[in-house]
Scaffold this motif. Structure first.
Motif, short mmCIF file in Angstrom:
data_model
loop_
_atom_site.label_atom_id
_atom_site.label_comp_id
_atom_site.label_asym_id
_atom_site.label_seq_id
_atom_site.Cartn_x
_atom_site.Cartn_y
_atom_site.Cartn_z
N PHE A 1 37.12 59.87 61.22
CA PHE A 1 37.52 58.91 62.23
C PHE A 1 36.51 58.86 63.38
O PHE A 1 36.30 57.81 63.96
N SER A 2 35.92 60.00 63.72
CA SER A 2 34.98 60.04 64.84
C SER A 2 33.82 59.07 64.63
O SER A 2 33.45 58.32 65.54
N ASN A 3 33.25 59.08 63.43
CA ASN A 3 32.14 58.16 63.14
C ASN A 3 32.58 56.71 63.22
O ASN A 3 31.86 55.85 63.74
N LYS A 4 33.77 56.43 62.69
CA LYS A 4 34.29 55.06 62.73
C LYS A 4 34.50 54.61 64.17
O LYS A 4 34.16 53.48 64.54
N VAL A 5 35.04 55.49 65.00
CA VAL A 5 35.27 55.19 66.41
C VAL A 5 33.94 54.91 67.12
O VAL A 5 33.79 53.94 67.86
N GLU A 6 32.95 55.77 66.89
CA GLU A 6 31.65 55.60 67.54
C GLU A 6 30.97 54.30 67.10
O GLU A 6 30.43 53.56 67.94
N ASN A 7 31.00 54.01 65.81
CA ASN A 7 30.39 52.78 65.30
C ASN A 7 31.08 51.54 65.87
O ASN A 7 30.42 50.56 66.24
N LEU A 8 32.41 51.59 65.95
CA LEU A 8 33.15 50.46 66.51
C LEU A 8 32.78 50.25 67.97
O LEU A 8 32.56 49.11 68.40
N LEU A 9 32.71 51.30 68.74
CA LEU A 9 32.41 51.19 70.16
C LEU A 9 31.03 50.56 70.39
O LEU A 9 30.89 49.62 71.17
N VAL A 10 30.03 51.04 69.67
CA VAL A 10 28.68 50.49 69.79
C VAL A 10 28.67 49.02 69.37
O VAL A 10 28.08 48.16 70.04
N ALA A 11 29.36 48.69 68.27
CA ALA A 11 29.41 47.30 67.79
C ALA A 11 30.14 46.39 68.77
O ALA A 11 29.72 45.25 69.00
N ALA A 12 31.24 46.87 69.35
CA ALA A 12 32.00 46.04 70.30
C ALA A 12 31.17 45.75 71.54
O ALA A 12 31.17 44.61 72.03
N LEU A 13 30.46 46.72 72.05
CA LEU A 13 29.62 46.49 73.22
C LEU A 13 28.47 45.54 72.89
O LEU A 13 28.12 44.67 73.70
N ALA A 14 27.92 45.65 71.69
CA ALA A 14 26.87 44.72 71.25
C ALA A 14 27.43 43.30 71.13
O ALA A 14 26.77 42.32 71.50
N ALA A 15 28.64 43.17 70.62
CA ALA A 15 29.27 41.86 70.47
C ALA A 15 29.49 41.21 71.83
O ALA A 15 29.30 40.00 71.99
N VAL A 16 29.87 41.99 72.84
CA VAL A 16 30.03 41.45 74.19
C VAL A 16 28.69 40.98 74.71
O VAL A 16 28.58 39.88 75.27
N THR A 17 27.65 41.77 74.52
CA THR A 17 26.31 41.39 74.97
C THR A 17 25.84 40.11 74.30
O THR A 17 25.30 39.21 74.95
N GLU A 18 26.06 40.02 72.99
CA GLU A 18 25.62 38.84 72.22
C GLU A 18 26.59 37.67 72.33
O GLU A 18 26.32 36.60 71.80
N GLU A 19 27.74 37.91 72.98
CA GLU A 19 28.80 36.90 73.11
C GLU A 19 29.22 36.36 71.75
O GLU A 19 29.41 35.17 71.55
N ASP A 20 29.41 37.30 70.79
CA ASP A 20 29.74 36.91 69.42
C ASP A 20 30.66 37.95 68.78
O ASP A 20 30.18 38.93 68.19
N ALA A 21 31.96 37.74 68.88
CA ALA A 21 32.92 38.65 68.26
C ALA A 21 32.87 38.56 66.75
O ALA A 21 33.33 39.47 66.06
N GLY A 22 32.29 37.50 66.22
CA GLY A 22 32.17 37.33 64.78
C GLY A 22 31.28 38.37 64.12
O GLY A 22 31.36 38.58 62.91
N MET A 23 30.46 39.06 64.90
CA MET A 23 29.60 40.08 64.31
C MET A 23 30.36 41.38 64.03
O MET A 23 29.82 42.27 63.39
N LEU A 24 31.61 41.46 64.48
CA LEU A 24 32.43 42.64 64.22
C LEU A 24 33.13 42.47 62.87
O LEU A 24 33.79 41.46 62.63
N ILE A 25 32.98 43.45 62.01
CA ILE A 25 33.62 43.38 60.70
C ILE A 25 34.57 44.57 60.53
O ILE A 25 34.40 45.60 61.16
#
Length: 170
Positions: A1-25
């Motif tokens: 779960f730790s890896n999944k949590v870390e990957n999600l957090l980095v991806a969510a912050l990147a999605a905010v920066t890119e203004e694209d929630a579609g990049m989250l899978i």
């Protein structure tokens, strides 16, 4: 779960920066809406929010709570990044040249017994079409717009939400 949590957090912050929630899978609807709402709020305010050089140092279990048929594990991650906000190309919050050290909490949710969930509530689930609340676990259609909805996946741990830890408020 730790890896999944870390990957999600980095991806969510990147999605905010890119203004694209579609990049989250492979995320829950709640998390997708959380990121979409943050992006929409920034757009309304004409703000570009930027997270760069995000690095997660460590993630640990911070809390486990079991109540009314729902289990929640809260992970806390120590994170460093540059975080700032701009409007019309001008810095309005944060610093571009100074990294911040902060902590984020990420919650995993597990519905252990849907019969015990308070009031039959669907844990804050809303219709992906109109945003109306889905009032009962297992509902197959939105009672407001009629759209078919995917029922909450029971007996599976789901990433539910994340938030920056704020030590300035009780």
């Amino acid at each position: 779960f730790s890896n999944k949590v870390e990957n999600l957090l980095v991806a969510a912050l990147a999605a905010v920066t890119e203004e694209d929630a579609g990049m989250l899978i492979d995320i829950s609807e709640e998390l997708r809406r959380q990121v979409e709402n943050q992006i929409a709020g920034n757009r309304r305010e004409k703000i570009h929010e930027v997270y760069t050089q995000v690095k997660v140092h460590q993630t640990e279990v911070a809390n486990y709570q079991k109540k009314n048929g729902v289990c929640v594990i809260t992970f806390q991650s120590a994170v460093e990044h540059y975080h700032y906000k701009e409007r019309d190309g001008k810095l309005i919050w944060g610093e571009k040249e100074r990294k911040q050290q902060t902590k984020y909490n990420t919650e995993l949710l597990y519905i252990q017994d849907e019969r015990l969930v308070e009031g039959g509530n669907a844990i804050g689930t809303t219709c992906p079409n109109c945003g109306a609340p889905i009032k009962q676990l297992g509902m197959m259609h939105c009672e407001y717009c009629g759209l078919a909805v995917t029922p909450v996946n029971l007996k599976v741990w789901k990433l539910h939400r994340y938030y920056e830890v704020d030590y300035h408020h009780v």
